[in-house]
Enzyme design. Structure first.
Site, PDB file in Angstrom:
ATOM      1  N   LYS A 118      31.906 -10.905   8.278  1.00 28.63           N
ATOM      2  CA  LYS A 118      30.246 -11.653   8.659  1.00 28.63           C
ATOM      3  C   LYS A 118      31.228 -12.323  10.582  1.00 28.63           C
ATOM      4  CE  LYS A 118      27.342 -10.850   5.061  1.00 28.63           C
ATOM      5  NZ  LYS A 118      27.109 -11.471   3.741  1.00 28.63           N
ATOM      6  N   ASP A 120      19.992 -14.960   5.063  1.00 26.19           N
ATOM      7  CA  ASP A 120      19.823 -13.658   3.957  1.00 26.19           C
ATOM      8  C   ASP A 120      18.597 -13.666   3.876  1.00 26.19           C
ATOM      9  OD1 ASP A 120      21.927 -12.333   3.898  1.00 26.19           O
ATOM     10  OD2 ASP A 120      22.925 -13.890   2.641  1.00 26.19           O
ATOM     11  N   GLN A 124      27.555 -15.891  -0.273  1.00 27.18           N
ATOM     12  CA  GLN A 124      27.503 -15.000  -0.621  1.00 27.18           C
ATOM     13  C   GLN A 124      26.873 -14.259  -2.105  1.00 27.18           C
ATOM     14  OE1 GLN A 124      28.604 -12.093   2.042  1.00 27.18           O
ATOM     15  NE2 GLN A 124      28.477 -11.162   0.255  1.00 27.18           N
TER      16      GLN A 124
END
Ligand code: NAD
Length: 304
Positions: free
Chosen positions: A53, A120, A97
């Site tokens: 990322k 997200d 994450q």
């Protein structure tokens, strides 16, 4: 002739488009979009994902930082860190994450992220908005599957789709977009969707799969989709990623689909690696730029 859908090439294309748009955005006097990724603990797979990322951010012109926190961090301290980022005007996108250590509630943490910075798409507000077909941040893997289908000109209107896997971050949002109406604020894809999961009996899954024009597998069950389950000419999209050891002791990534056998039957198929994975990262860049545009627009309105 079976088409092997090249996710790496599609991801590059998307990233080049975003890079160009960000360049124009910065030329108009805006600062670069800014993404903060929180990595708790040192799970090797999570480190790899966050690393990818960061590399993608660099290549499209997003300022990014991986914030590493120890696995011993308390839920309160983690949420406090997120709140600091929420109130920081120089930050557009925040992601945490997953997975998180067991003593931390993933739901509480996902809900702590400002929904306007939730790139997200895991915040309850974004999940609810997606369910109601409203504009929202859509989880990147679901966006990746949708983008792959669109860019590969796979027809979905009135088609039969089988989705294997019902997780809130992957299988469910894929199903939500595929089954819904194209006339919504968040346009759906007008397919008939069967959503299978771990308690779908294998013989039943086989019956559903055989009728499917598109099979999307997101389970992490190696070899779940076998050649005899696939209708000739169907499109098979493999979202699964499992790390397996080779006889030489190396680690390799495999999907849910028996690739070599299924490619002989399918009309189109994605490989693992090099299919949905790279596009997922590209869609994170897209969500980050979207957050930056939305936040800049809100600020401009407030200042009027
Ligand atoms: P998860 O463990 O949360 O969900 C797995 C799902 O598979 C569950 O809904 C379960 O009911 C279903 N399942 C299990 N066995 C099944 C069976 N025999 N038949 C049908 N369904 C079955 O996992 P997740 O987070 O949804 O991820 C799914 C897979 O996708 C994993 O392999 C993960 O590594 C991969 N993944 C890939 C990307 C990407 O960018 N390509 C992103 C996220 C996750």
């Amino acid at each position: 002739q079976t088409r092997v859908l090249d996710g790496k090439r599609i991801a590059e294309q998307i990233q080049n488009e975003i890079k160009e748009e960000i360049c124009k955005w910065v030329d108009r006097g805006h600062r670069k979009p800014c993404l903060k990724a929180i990595l708790v603990g040192d799970d090797p797979a999570s480190k790899t994902y966050v690393g990818k990322k960061m590399i993608a951010s660099e290549s499209v012109g997003v300022d990014s930082e991986a914030i590493r926190l120890p696995s011993s961090i308390s839920e309160d301290d983690l949420i406090e860190k997120i709140k600091q980022l929420n109130s920081d005007d120089s930050v557009d996108g925040i992601l945490v994450q997953l997975p998180l250590p067991e003593h931390v509630s993933e739901r509480n943490v996902c809900n702590a992220v400002d929904p306007h910075k939730d790139v997200d798409g895991f915040h309850v507000t974004n999940v609810g908005r997606l369910t109601l077909n409203m504009d929202s941040f859509i989880p990147c893997t679901a966006l990746a599957v949708i983008e792959l289908i669109k860019r590969s000109q796979i027809e979905t209107f009135g088609k039969n789709v089988v989705v294997c896997g019902r997780s809130k971050n992957v299988g469910l949002p894929i199903s939500l977009i595929l089954h819904s109406d194209a006339r919504n604020e968040c346009p759906g894809m007008e397919a008939t969707v069967v959503l299978c999961h771990r308690h779908t009996p294998p013989e039943q899954l086989e019956i559903y799969a055989k009728t499917a024009d598109i099979i999307i597998s997101a389970t992490g069950v190696v070899g779940l989709i076998k050649p005899h389950m696939v209708k000739p000419g169907a499109c098979v999209i493999d979202v699964g990623i499992t790390r397996v050891k080779t006889p030489e002791g190396k680690t390799k990534l495999v999907g849910d689909v028996e690739f070599e056998g299924v490619r002989k039957v399918a009309g189109a198929i994605t490989p693992v690696p090099g299919g949905v994975g790279p596009i997922t990262v590209a869609m994170l860049m897209s969500n980050t730029f979207k957050a930056a545009r939305n936040l800049a627009a809100t600020k401009a309105t407030e200042q009027q």
